[in-house]
Design an enzyme around this catalytic site. Structure first.
Site, PDB file in Angstrom:
ATOM      1  N   SER A   1      -9.650   1.597   3.071  1.00 14.75           N
ATOM      2  CA  SER A   1      -8.776   2.345   2.199  1.00 14.75           C
ATOM      3  C   SER A   1      -7.736   1.489   1.455  1.00 14.75           C
ATOM      4  CB  SER A   1      -8.046   3.415   3.007  1.00 14.75           C
ATOM      5  OG  SER A   1      -7.214   2.817   3.982  1.00 14.75           O
TER       6      SER A   1
ATOM      7  N   SER B   1      -9.736  -0.783   7.299  1.00 19.77           N
ATOM      8  CA  SER B   1      -9.197  -0.645   5.941  1.00 19.77           C
ATOM      9  C   SER B   1      -8.472  -1.865   5.378  1.00 19.77           C
ATOM     10  CB  SER B   1      -8.252   0.552   5.877  1.00 19.77           C
ATOM     11  OG  SER B   1      -9.000   1.723   5.710  1.00 19.77           O
TER      12      SER B   1
ATOM     13  N   LYS C   1       0.854  -1.190   0.000  1.00 20.36           N
ATOM     14  CA  LYS C   1       0.000   0.000   0.000  1.00 20.36           C
ATOM     15  C   LYS C   1       0.889   1.239   0.000  1.00 20.36           C
ATOM     16  CE  LYS C   1      -3.880   1.850   2.782  1.00 20.36           C
ATOM     17  NZ  LYS C   1      -4.732   1.562   3.979  1.00 20.36           N
TER      18      LYS C   1
HETATM   19  N1  GLN Z   1     -13.076   3.924   6.627  1.00 22.86           N
HETATM   20  C1  GLN Z   1     -12.460   4.339   7.862  1.00 22.86           C
HETATM   21  C2  GLN Z   1     -12.040   5.799   7.736  1.00 22.86           C
HETATM   22  O1  GLN Z   1     -12.329   6.385   6.753  1.00 22.86           O
HETATM   23  C3  GLN Z   1     -11.288   3.487   8.177  1.00 22.86           C
HETATM   24  C4  GLN Z   1     -10.096   3.785   7.350  1.00 22.86           C
HETATM   25  C5  GLN Z   1      -8.908   2.994   7.744  1.00 22.86           C
HETATM   26  O2  GLN Z   1      -9.012   1.963   8.410  1.00 22.86           O
HETATM   27  N2  GLN Z   1      -7.761   3.484   7.373  1.00 22.86           N
HETATM   28  O3  GLN Z   1     -11.428   6.348   8.620  1.00 22.86           O
END
Ligand code: GLN
Length: 469
Positions: A135, A159, A60
């Protein structure tokens, strides 16, 4: 001919060991597959295609890689080429895993669909009109689309677990503190953890073993209490499994998702697990609200470093330092980080600190206690990972609150610092459904064992239907 859509990392390692294939050939095969399918999937932000002797890996793009651009999906890091490696990048290098490339993500890992990436969304290999989740959607799209045998994502509120679920893959959000955050572009430091996204639970365990353990560069890490065991047991005998009512009956869970999870729970019982109901009422009622105070508060502090002087993008200026800061930040940050910086700064401001951030920290303790109580009666908990299957690109992009609900079921255990494994458990409307397996701190081995046994019984085909030969 190797079918990269079907090849697991374990099988790839086998081909390399037997000499059937050289490392260079294997790496080349993935670069070829990227040329063929990445124009549609947009899983990668940078393709490196490093040759080497091990099983190649996708990282990532919030994982710092020396000499390889690291953007975190943001304009504000455009052009930034790190001069050091994150600890996880070092560990995969030392294990001999060549880097295929850096994968797309929501800007600073803020989002659930990759639509917040400044570089455009990734697409779900099961249906390119749909999101791969986020994400870590780029890593998930790469693995499900046969563009990497395995990869790393990061999980703050869901994410890793959520994109794994939406793409029919296995994803582990490790126990907080087992994987180093050194060199991970910081979002919310008390929650961020790096973890594997793979096709099988065994691959997941192997990759976790590669990256986990104490790191002198991150004082929040610990040594694992026991070595990672690659699972092979096919039953669940002696394991007590709790079904948290609120995580399984929450509003917004699609009927097809509930049905697939219910089937997996029946299978668990038939494999010898002792199954019973339990409760996590306050965790599910307050988890999301609590997360959306704590995470933006920490983000507002972590993102203060992007000032146009130290990294990446710098707005054109006229010599005035304050103007340089504000112009760089205005032009460099997209709408979601901006929203979170504003919310976080407000929640941390002197007059409101106790009412918001202080209160959220107390709620976090309650959530941890509620989970601890559930684990007095049960070894593991089961629920859906995501309330829905993959949604269409554009469906939730304009509505932040609808998007935030994607993580309703993954956030509570994250707030408690607990690990979670998502494995595919079937299809709903032709799209993958994820089963979330939760355990107490450091229970990764037990989650792998249970995940592997269920995986064998469920026999989910991880190759997207439309791409099957
Ligand atoms: N969807 C959650 C957010 O927008 C989690 C994102 C993540 O785990 N990085 O914060």
């Amino acid at each position: 001919m190797i079918d990269t859509l079907r090849l697991t990392a374990e099988q790839a390692a086998g081909l390399l060991e037997s000499g059937e294939l050289s490392g260079d050939e294997l790496a080349g095969t993935y670069v070829e597959a990227i040329g063929e399918r990445d124009p549609e999937l947009h899983a990668y932000l940078h393709v490196v295609g490093e040759p080497g002797n091990g099983v190649p890996i996708a990282l990532k793009d919030n994982i710092t890689t020396r000499g390889v651009p690291t953007t975190a999906g943001s304009r504000i890091l455009e052009g930034y080429v790190p001069v050091f490696d994150s600890t996880v990048a070092t560990r995969v290098k030392e294990a001999g895993l060549p880097l295929i490339g850096k994968t797309n993500l929501d800007e600073f890992a803020m989002g659930s669909s990759t639509e917040n990436s400044a570089y455009g969304p990734s697409r779900n290999p099961w249906d390119p009109e749909r999101v791969p989740g986020g994400s870590s959607g780029g890593t998930a799209a790469a693995v499900a689309g046969g563009l990497a045998p395995w990869g790393l994502g990061s999980d703050t509120g869901g994410s890793i677990k959520q994109p794994a679920s939406l793409c029919g893959l296995v994803g582990l959000r490790p126990t907080y503190g087992t994987v180093s955050r050194y060199g991970i572009v910081a979002f919310a430091s008390s929650l961020d953890q790096v973890g594997p996204i793979t096709k099988t639970v065994r691959d997941c365990a192997r990759l976790y073993a590669t990256i986990a353990g104490r790191d002198a560069c991150d004082s929040t890490t610990v040594e694992l209490p026991e070595a990672v065991a690659v699972p092979d047991a096919e039953d669940l005998k002696g394991i007590r499994i709790g079904i948290p009512k609120e995580l399984n009956e929450a509003e917004g869970i699609e009927p097809g998702v509930s049905a697939a999870v219910a089937k997996a729970i029946e299978l668990a019982e038939s494999l010898g697990a002792e199954v019973g109901e339990c409760r996590l009422p306050r965790s599910v009622d307050y988890g999301l609200a609590c997360y959306y105070l704590v995470a933006p508060a920490e983000a507002s502090s972590n993102l203060a470093r992007y000032d146009g002087v130290r990294y990446g993008f710098r707005a054109a200026g006229d010599g005035d330092l304050t103007a340089l800061y504000s112009r760089t930040r205005w032009e460099g940050f997209g709408p979601e980080p901006r929203r979170r910086i504003l919310i976080g700064t407000y929640a941390l401001s002197a007059g409101y600190y106790d009412a918001f951030y202080g209160q959220a920290q107390k709620v976090r303790t309650v959530i941890a206690q509620e989970h601890a109580a559930a684990f007095e009666d049960y070894d593991l908990l089961l629920s859906p990972t995501s309330p829905t299957v993959a949604f269409k690109v554009g469906d939730k992009a304009e509505n932040p609150l609808a998007m935030y609900l994607s993580d309703l079921l993954t956030i509570p255990s994250n707030m408690a610092g607990l690990p979670g494994l998502s494995i595919p458990c079937g299809l709903s409307e032709g799209l993958p459904v994820g089963l979330q397996i939760l355990g107490p701190q450091f229970s990764e081995n037990l989650m792998f064992r249970a995940g592997h046994a269920l995986e064998q019984a469920i026999a989910f085909d991880f190759v997207p239907e439309r791409l099957r030969a």
